[in-house]
Write a protein that holds these residues in place. Structure first.
Motif, PDB file in Angstrom:
ATOM      1  N   TYR A 119      20.472  82.475   9.303  1.00  0.00           N
ATOM      2  CA  TYR A 119      20.465  80.724   8.923  1.00  0.00           C
ATOM      3  C   TYR A 119      19.041  80.782  10.031  1.00  0.00           C
ATOM      4  O   TYR A 119      18.665  79.622   9.148  1.00  0.00           O
ATOM      5  CB  TYR A 119      21.704  80.882  10.114  1.00  0.00           C
ATOM      6  CG  TYR A 119      22.650  79.373  10.554  1.00  0.00           C
ATOM      7  CD1 TYR A 119      22.447  79.153   8.810  1.00  0.00           C
ATOM      8  CD2 TYR A 119      21.528  78.489  11.206  1.00  0.00           C
ATOM      9  CE1 TYR A 119      22.524  77.445   9.180  1.00  0.00           C
ATOM     10  CE2 TYR A 119      21.573  77.121  11.655  1.00  0.00           C
ATOM     11  CZ  TYR A 119      22.399  76.438  10.353  1.00  0.00           C
ATOM     12  OH  TYR A 119      22.872  74.889  10.227  1.00  0.00           O
ATOM     13  N   LYS A 120      18.699  80.549  10.654  1.00  0.00           N
ATOM     14  CA  LYS A 120      17.680  80.366  10.882  1.00  0.00           C
ATOM     15  C   LYS A 120      16.481  79.903  10.067  1.00  0.00           C
ATOM     16  O   LYS A 120      15.837  79.019   9.802  1.00  0.00           O
ATOM     17  CB  LYS A 120      17.219  80.757  12.995  1.00  0.00           C
ATOM     18  CG  LYS A 120      18.512  80.737  13.887  1.00  0.00           C
ATOM     19  CD  LYS A 120      17.831  81.508  15.427  1.00  0.00           C
ATOM     20  CE  LYS A 120      18.717  81.110  16.284  1.00  0.00           C
ATOM     21  NZ  LYS A 120      17.970  81.528  17.419  1.00  0.00           N
ATOM     22  N   MET A 121      16.495  81.116   9.550  1.00  0.00           N
ATOM     23  CA  MET A 121      14.918  81.716   8.717  1.00  0.00           C
ATOM     24  C   MET A 121      15.477  80.440   7.658  1.00  0.00           C
ATOM     25  O   MET A 121      14.080  79.629   7.458  1.00  0.00           O
ATOM     26  CB  MET A 121      15.322  83.225   8.466  1.00  0.00           C
ATOM     27  CG  MET A 121      14.713  84.012   9.290  1.00  0.00           C
ATOM     28  SD  MET A 121      12.701  83.255  10.763  1.00  0.00           S
ATOM     29  CE  MET A 121      11.647  82.799   9.278  1.00  0.00           C
ATOM     30  N   ASN A 122      16.791  80.238   7.144  1.00  0.00           N
ATOM     31  CA  ASN A 122      16.492  79.724   6.142  1.00  0.00           C
ATOM     32  C   ASN A 122      16.870  78.571   6.447  1.00  0.00           C
ATOM     33  O   ASN A 122      16.700  77.414   5.036  1.00  0.00           O
ATOM     34  CB  ASN A 122      17.950  80.430   5.185  1.00  0.00           C
ATOM     35  CG  ASN A 122      17.909  81.400   4.519  1.00  0.00           C
ATOM     36  OD1 ASN A 122      17.603  81.724   3.382  1.00  0.00           O
ATOM     37  ND2 ASN A 122      18.140  82.815   4.859  1.00  0.00           N
ATOM     38  N   VAL A 123      17.239  77.881   7.159  1.00  0.00           N
ATOM     39  CA  VAL A 123      17.107  76.689   7.477  1.00  0.00           C
ATOM     40  C   VAL A 123      15.019  75.844   6.864  1.00  0.00           C
ATOM     41  O   VAL A 123      15.560  74.694   6.968  1.00  0.00           O
ATOM     42  CB  VAL A 123      17.615  75.909   8.874  1.00  0.00           C
ATOM     43  CG1 VAL A 123      17.016  74.535   9.237  1.00  0.00           C
ATOM     44  CG2 VAL A 123      19.565  76.156   8.792  1.00  0.00           C
ATOM     45  N   LEU A 124      14.586  76.611   7.944  1.00  0.00           N
ATOM     46  CA  LEU A 124      12.946  76.457   8.016  1.00  0.00           C
ATOM     47  C   LEU A 124      12.400  76.646   6.730  1.00  0.00           C
ATOM     48  O   LEU A 124      11.136  75.930   6.594  1.00  0.00           O
ATOM     49  CB  LEU A 124      12.695  77.524   8.604  1.00  0.00           C
ATOM     50  CG  LEU A 124      12.610  76.692  10.509  1.00  0.00           C
ATOM     51  CD1 LEU A 124      12.310  77.776  11.613  1.00  0.00           C
ATOM     52  CD2 LEU A 124      12.698  75.659  10.979  1.00  0.00           C
ATOM     53  N   ASP A 125      12.952  77.406   6.309  1.00  0.00           N
ATOM     54  CA  ASP A 125      12.593  77.606   4.606  1.00  0.00           C
ATOM     55  C   ASP A 125      12.950  76.631   3.581  1.00  0.00           C
ATOM     56  O   ASP A 125      12.038  76.638   2.804  1.00  0.00           O
ATOM     57  CB  ASP A 125      13.001  79.202   4.326  1.00  0.00           C
ATOM     58  CG  ASP A 125      13.042  80.024   3.055  1.00  0.00           C
ATOM     59  OD1 ASP A 125      11.315  79.948   2.712  1.00  0.00           O
ATOM     60  OD2 ASP A 125      12.908  79.770   1.462  1.00  0.00           O
ATOM     61  N   GLU A 126      14.535  75.877   3.978  1.00  0.00           N
ATOM     62  CA  GLU A 126      14.483  74.958   2.891  1.00  0.00           C
ATOM     63  C   GLU A 126      13.871  73.728   3.396  1.00  0.00           C
ATOM     64  O   GLU A 126      12.884  73.556   2.273  1.00  0.00           O
ATOM     65  CB  GLU A 126      15.655  75.011   3.740  1.00  0.00           C
ATOM     66  CG  GLU A 126      16.141  73.677   2.897  1.00  0.00           C
ATOM     67  CD  GLU A 126      17.029  73.567   1.406  1.00  0.00           C
ATOM     68  OE1 GLU A 126      17.210  72.835   1.163  1.00  0.00           O
ATOM     69  OE2 GLU A 126      17.441  74.996   1.349  1.00  0.00           O
TER      70      GLU A 126
END
Length: 344
Positions: A190-197
């Motif tokens: 989740y953390k990585m995908n928030v920033l990737d978004e």
């Protein structure tokens, strides 16, 4: 990165330890074993519902189907405490197990309503500034940690009940470790995908400094996540999900090496081209040269971005499959199903 199924699956793991009592009327149980078996049958029912849900997402079912499945599960969770208080009178007046469940489920419903357990709001989080994003990530992580302590309290109450009345618990109480391990891995994802978004949105704006800043935070959070995977590597015997996160985080960290040079050149050529267009004294030959330079830089960046996004999608899709298999393979679901459905 936006994918059709990324936005739905992550939170499924957090509900699998929840038990729904479906008794239509208050019951006087024959014996302690019958009482606890009802709890275990309801546990099985929820597991079946969630496996159905995760399967629907894995196979890229229409979004309305996943929302309908979630709504059905959510309504049952929302009503369960009322049903228990009305219909479950306990075992010979002993309501300790029921009350422990009610406390745990109340926390579950509260976290659901506050979207703490729903780890799919990438777009909503990505529009926030970084301090707020980091604050929200930390809050979710702490709340989920607290939630799992509540699950452990419930499991201890179930064990104490079994010891008090000398009954057998069919479900393996140790399987809670699988769900907690899954939850820890989901937080990393989740953390990585928030920033990737957030990065995906910023790349469309041709603002080099903002993109550089986003990569800085991806580096910070990504490094922290890799440290977490190192801490978790021996927490559970099945390391498949931990390994999948290592691969995904490493890939996202390397995006800076892959994307940033091409993006920097694209933005530079774009800015130069805007000046060229406004220059009335430039020759046609020089103008055509600048057009080619700009188009080459733009095409190189978007080709690079396309390939990165394609590879990332493959990794994310693979992660979903690993996540789903992790739950099924490590919760003794089949054995519990066989035992519970063959009870007298």
């Amino acid at each position: 990165m936006k994918t059709a199924n990324r936005n739905q699956i992550v939170f499924a793991a957090f509900f699998v330890m929840l038990f729904i009592t479906q008794n239509g009327n208050a019951q006087n149980y024959r014996n302690p074993q019958a009482y606890i078996e009802d709890f275990e049958r309801n546990e099985l029912f929820v597991k079946e519902s969630l496996i159905e849900y995760t399967t629907a997402v894995i196979t890229i079912s229409p979004d309305y189907r996943t929302k309908a499945t979630l709504e059905r599960i959510f309504k049952k969770l929302e009503n369960v405490n009322t049903i228990l208080l009305r219909n479950d009178i306990g075992l010979m007046g002993d309501t300790d197990l029921r009350d422990a469940f009610i406390r745990m489920n109340a926390k579950t419903v509260s976290l659901l309503r506050n979207k703490i357990l729903i780890l799919n709001d990438y777009s909503e989080q990505s529009i926030l500034d970084y301090p707020q994003i980091l604050k929200n990530l930390s809050f979710k992580e702490n709340e989920i940690s607290s939630y799992y302590k509540g699950l452990i309290d419930y499991e201890n109450s179930k064990r104490d009940f079994a010891l008090k009345y000398a009954v057998v618990i069919i479900g393996d109480i140790k399987t809670k470790n699988a769900f907690e391990s899954n939850a820890n891995q989901n937080i990393i994802f989740y953390k990585m995908n928030v920033l990737d978004e957030k990065l995906t949105v910023l790349l469309k704006e041709r603002d080099l400094e903002n993109v550089k800043e986003c990569f800085k935070y991806i580096d910070i959070i990504g490094t922290e996540c890799l440290k977490k995977t190192d801490q978790y590597k021996n927490d559970f015997k099945d390391a498949s999900l931990n390994n999948a996160n290592i691969g995904l985080v490493t890939f996202m960290l390397k995006q800076k090496e892959t994307l940033l040079p091409a993006y920097s050149n694209y933005v530079k050529k774009y800015d130069e081209f805007q000046k060229i267009k406004a220059d009335k004294t430039i020759s046609d030959a020089q103008y055509n040269t600048e057009v080619k330079l700009y188009n080459n830089a733009k095409n190189l960046f978007f080709d690079t971005l396309y390939n990165v996004q394609l590879s990332k999608k493959e990794m994310v899709d693979s992660w979903y499959v690993t996540n789903s298999k992790f739950l099924i393979n490590n919760t003794d679901f089949a054995n519990q199903q066989d035992k519970l459905t063959n009870l007298d």
